[in-house]
Design an enzyme around this catalytic site. Structure first.
Site, PDB file in Angstrom:
ATOM      1  N   LYS A  52       0.685  -1.200   0.185  1.00 26.81           N
ATOM      2  CA  LYS A  52      -0.548  -0.351   0.171  1.00 26.81           C
ATOM      3  C   LYS A  52       0.477   1.278  -0.254  1.00 26.81           C
ATOM      4  CE  LYS A  52      -4.273  -1.737   2.442  1.00 26.81           C
ATOM      5  NZ  LYS A  52      -5.783  -1.085   3.522  1.00 26.81           N
ATOM      6  N   ASP A 100     -10.042   3.227   1.924  1.00 32.04           N
ATOM      7  CA  ASP A 100      -9.783   2.904   3.299  1.00 32.04           C
ATOM      8  C   ASP A 100     -11.013   4.443   4.132  1.00 32.04           C
ATOM      9  OD1 ASP A 100      -9.351   0.251   3.222  1.00 32.04           O
ATOM     10  OD2 ASP A 100      -7.661   1.529   3.474  1.00 32.04           O
TER      11      ASP A 100
HETATM   12  P1  NAP Z   1      -1.130  -2.573  10.083  1.00 29.15           P
HETATM   13  O1  NAP Z   1      -0.642  -1.442   9.922  1.00 29.15           O
HETATM   14  O2  NAP Z   1       0.132  -3.733  10.905  1.00 29.15           O
HETATM   15  O3  NAP Z   1      -0.988  -1.795  12.233  1.00 29.15           O
HETATM   16  C1  NAP Z   1      -1.707  -2.587  13.011  1.00 29.15           C
HETATM   17  C2  NAP Z   1      -1.617  -1.632  14.352  1.00 29.15           C
HETATM   18  O4  NAP Z   1      -2.118  -3.238  15.169  1.00 29.15           O
HETATM   19  C3  NAP Z   1      -0.879  -0.781  15.747  1.00 29.15           C
HETATM   20  O5  NAP Z   1      -1.321   0.049  15.221  1.00 29.15           O
HETATM   21  C4  NAP Z   1      -0.209  -2.071  15.809  1.00 29.15           C
HETATM   22  O6  NAP Z   1       0.094  -1.508  17.240  1.00 29.15           O
HETATM   23  C5  NAP Z   1      -1.561  -2.917  16.587  1.00 29.15           C
HETATM   24  N1  NAP Z   1      -0.648  -3.587  17.149  1.00 29.15           N
HETATM   25  C6  NAP Z   1      -0.781  -4.657  16.754  1.00 29.15           C
HETATM   26  N2  NAP Z   1      -0.657  -6.097  17.584  1.00 29.15           N
HETATM   27  C7  NAP Z   1      -1.026  -5.463  18.743  1.00 29.15           C
HETATM   28  C8  NAP Z   1      -1.033  -5.771  19.898  1.00 29.15           C
HETATM   29  N3  NAP Z   1      -0.660  -7.059  20.152  1.00 29.15           N
HETATM   30  N4  NAP Z   1      -1.390  -4.871  21.263  1.00 29.15           N
HETATM   31  C9  NAP Z   1      -1.047  -3.244  20.237  1.00 29.15           C
HETATM   32  N5  NAP Z   1      -1.705  -3.277  19.765  1.00 29.15           N
HETATM   33  C10 NAP Z   1      -1.086  -3.768  18.714  1.00 29.15           C
HETATM   34  O7  NAP Z   1      -2.372  -2.986   9.955  1.00 29.15           O
HETATM   35  P2  NAP Z   1      -3.440  -1.712   9.332  1.00 29.15           P
HETATM   36  O8  NAP Z   1      -3.461  -2.573   8.203  1.00 29.15           O
HETATM   37  O9  NAP Z   1      -3.909  -0.566  10.390  1.00 29.15           O
HETATM   38  O10 NAP Z   1      -4.416  -3.601  10.465  1.00 29.15           O
HETATM   39  C11 NAP Z   1      -4.851  -3.139  10.801  1.00 29.15           C
HETATM   40  C12 NAP Z   1      -6.384  -4.056  11.019  1.00 29.15           C
HETATM   41  O11 NAP Z   1      -7.489  -3.424  10.799  1.00 29.15           O
HETATM   42  C13 NAP Z   1      -6.612  -5.743  10.464  1.00 29.15           C
HETATM   43  O12 NAP Z   1      -5.470  -6.362  11.830  1.00 29.15           O
HETATM   44  C14 NAP Z   1      -7.259  -6.080  10.508  1.00 29.15           C
HETATM   45  O13 NAP Z   1      -7.955  -6.613  11.427  1.00 29.15           O
HETATM   46  C15 NAP Z   1      -8.129  -4.529  10.474  1.00 29.15           C
HETATM   47  N6  NAP Z   1      -8.429  -4.570   8.727  1.00 29.15           N
HETATM   48  C16 NAP Z   1      -9.552  -3.777   8.527  1.00 29.15           C
HETATM   49  C17 NAP Z   1     -10.226  -3.321   7.391  1.00 29.15           C
HETATM   50  C18 NAP Z   1     -11.889  -2.788   6.873  1.00 29.15           C
HETATM   51  O14 NAP Z   1     -11.909  -3.306   5.890  1.00 29.15           O
HETATM   52  N7  NAP Z   1     -12.043  -3.022   7.539  1.00 29.15           N
HETATM   53  C19 NAP Z   1      -9.634  -3.269   6.344  1.00 29.15           C
HETATM   54  C20 NAP Z   1      -7.867  -3.499   6.574  1.00 29.15           C
HETATM   55  C21 NAP Z   1      -8.065  -3.662   7.808  1.00 29.15           C
HETATM   56  P3  NAP Z   1       1.885  -0.737  17.296  1.00 29.15           P
HETATM   57  O15 NAP Z   1       2.563   0.580  16.158  1.00 29.15           O
HETATM   58  O16 NAP Z   1       2.413  -0.329  18.958  1.00 29.15           O
HETATM   59  O17 NAP Z   1       2.770  -2.066  16.533  1.00 29.15           O
END
Ligand code: NAP
Length: 492
Positions: free
Chosen positions: A278, A314
């Site tokens: 992305k 998004d």
């Molecule tokens: P990302 O860029 O990898 O970010 C992950 C986020 O989760 C970061 O803020 C990370 O914190 C936090 N995190 C991960 N494990 C954690 C833990 N054990 N405790 C506390 N915080 C934790 O991923 P992303 O693309 O933003 O996606 C995040 C989530 O959004 C996905 O897992 C998915 O479920 C959801 N999503 C939804 C859609 C939709 O259309 N509904 C689309 C895409 C994703 P740190 O910065 O501290 O690592």
């Protein structure tokens, strides 16, 4: 044409598979090298569709272990029995001449790689005098498919060509667009005769290949991994239902720059982009929409007269979800407005960034909480909003709580980013996680009487926004949700 290979190891099972394949396939390939108790006459009696007889030796990836003489004499028997096609390896084609009604397919396989000089291979095979040429190499990267496409643009006789392996799947699906004489599909998953073979059910029901031709426009998903994505099911259904002559395929991409450059020649009309490309894709586009630029991530690409323009849907999707639930709750001072709403946003990753910028545009008051404090601080600086440490949670004051972390996602479904005690009944709680459909956070919030919304709604809205950017038409949100629900939660 779709050809289903029959790879049963005994006559009885082969006959059953032939009957089943005949209901859906255009051709069946009898892999007689698999069958231990072979009786070719009986097998052919069971065939109501045209037949290819193949007797592949071990050196070419087959199972025939007898002498070369015995192998060839079985192919000669197939010719005597007037089968439609025999497939003969490039190094044995001269041993089967005078085939009468039977057409000869001369085949070249490469299980290691896709050589650069496919045209040279084609010319050599052509000299054999065969009726149809088959060139099937192994793809070690997505751009190997481009070599197949280029070959098929040049050939002057019926040619079957696609790549084996996971990276080659798109050349199997796009066989009509590429110009291959036929493609092979397994009868069911688990019954593949070569790596990367897609099931006929998937070709027909997910990719609707019967609608495909040379003029079909290609769309697709750039990501890695992509094999479990539900986007092909969604977009291909929408294209079909709304009468667009388009197809959507998954592109498993390692090196984004190479991919974008090499695939420009195929005039792909639009892409979805997912993890891990992305951000990295942005440097390879011809233009980027303002909001995507701010967010620093592109999840949609539109081909406008050869110029690839990046967008982020998004952001708009998350805001729409919140506006909708805000309206339903009757809490908004003004319909559709998030202005002045206190939003607690958990996370500072890609999705959180999109949501933060979207909410800022709507003039919400955002506070970011993230496990990595520096990341929270950095995003808050860019967006110009508040940020706090996780330890400041007892002071949580919010109209809206958003989880944009992966906490609570399958398989860790018992986890939640915020203890139930911090939630209050008047809050709106939005969890971006969509697997499972109802997370622990949402269950906790519901039990307190909060308004809740799950990640599937955001997923549906972002897919719809992508589709609209590509086609100019808004699809049915209900239809997207129905397909996504079936795929995600019932594995259909
Ligand atoms: P990302 O860029 O990898 O970010 C992950 C986020 O989760 C970061 O803020 C990370 O914190 C936090 N995190 C991960 N494990 C954690 C833990 N054990 N405790 C506390 N915080 C934790 O991923 P992303 O693309 O933003 O996606 C995040 C989530 O959004 C996905 O897992 C998915 O479920 C959801 N999503 C939804 C859609 C939709 O259309 N509904 C689309 C895409 C994703 P740190 O910065 O501290 O690592």
């Amino acid at each position: 044409m779709i050809c289903v290979p029959i790879i049963a190891d005994n006559l009885e099972d082969a006959l059953k598979d032939i009957a089943e394949a005949s209901e859906v396939a255009d051709i069946v390939e009898l892999r007689i090298d698999y069958i231990k108790d072979l009786n070719l006459k009986r097998l052919l009696k069971g065939c109501i569709k045209p037949v290819i007889v193949t007797n592949r030796p071990v050196r070419e990836g087959g199972k025939f272990t007898g002498s070369e003489e015995d192998r060839i004499s079985l192919l000669k028997l197939a010719v005597e029995l007037q089968v439609d096609y025999i497939d003969v390896e490039h190094d044995s084609i001269q041993k089967v001449n005078n085939t009468g009604k039977t057409k000869r397919i001369v085949s070249y396989h490469n299980f290691d790689k896709t050589p650069d000089d496919l045209t040279g291979i084609f010319q050599r095979l052509k000299q054999s005098g065969a009726d149809i040429i088959k060139i099937v190499p192994y793809a070690n990267g997505i751009t190997d498919n481009v070599k197949i496409y280029q070959l098929l643009q040049q050939v002057d006789m019926p040619t079957i060509s696609f790549c084996m392996g996971e990276y080659g799947i798109i050349s199997r699906i796009l066989y009509k667009k590429f110009g291959s004489y036929l493609t092979f599909a397994s009868l069911q998953s688990g019954k593949e005769s070569a790596p990367g073979q897609v099931s006929i059910h998937e070709l027909l029901n997910t990719y609707h290949v019967r609608r495909q031709d040379k003029h079909t426009s290609i769309y697709g998903l750039i990501g890695n991994p992509v094999s479990h994505s539900i986007s092909p099911a969604i977009h291909n259904t929408l294209f079909k239902e709304m009468g667009f002559h388009n197809i959507y395929v998954p592109f498993k991409v390692d090196t984004i720059g190479n991919f974008i450059r090499e695939f420009r020649g195929l005039d792909i009309k639009g892409y979805s982009v997912t993890i891990p490309h992305k951000e990295s894709v942005m440097g390879h586009l011809d233009g980027i929409d303002q909001i995507a630029k701010k967010i620093g991530a592109v999840n949609t690409i539109v081909n406008r007269d050869g110029r690839l323009i990046g967008f982020n849907t998004d952001c708009e999707a998350a805001v729409r979800v919140l506006e909708d639930i805000n309206n339903v709750s009757g809490m908004a001072a003004k319909a559709g407005s998030l202005q002045g709403k206190k939003v607690t946003l958990f996370g500072a990753g890609g999705v959180a960034r999109a949501i933060a910028f979207g909410l800022k545009e709507r003039e919400a008051q955002i506070t970011i909480f993230n496990r990595n404090y520096e990341r929270a601080q950095s995003l808050a600086c860019e967006v110009d909003c508040f940020y706090r440490k996780f330890s400041d949670l007892p002071a949580l004051e919010a109209d809206i709580v958003v989880n944009a972390t992966s906490v609570g996602m399958f398989p860790s479904v018992h986890e939640t980013p915020i203890d139930k005690n911090y939630l209050k009944p008047n809050m709106i709680v939005f969890d971006t996680v969509y697997n499972p459909p109802e997370t622990r956070l949402l269950r906790d919030a519901k039990s307190l009487g909060c308004r809740t919304v799950g990640g599937l709604s955001m997923f549906v809205h972002q897919a719809a926004a992508q589709y609209k950017l590509w086609t100019g038409q808004m699809p049915s949100l209900e239809l997207i949700e129905k397909i996504a629900y079936k795929k995600l939660y019932h594995g259909e």
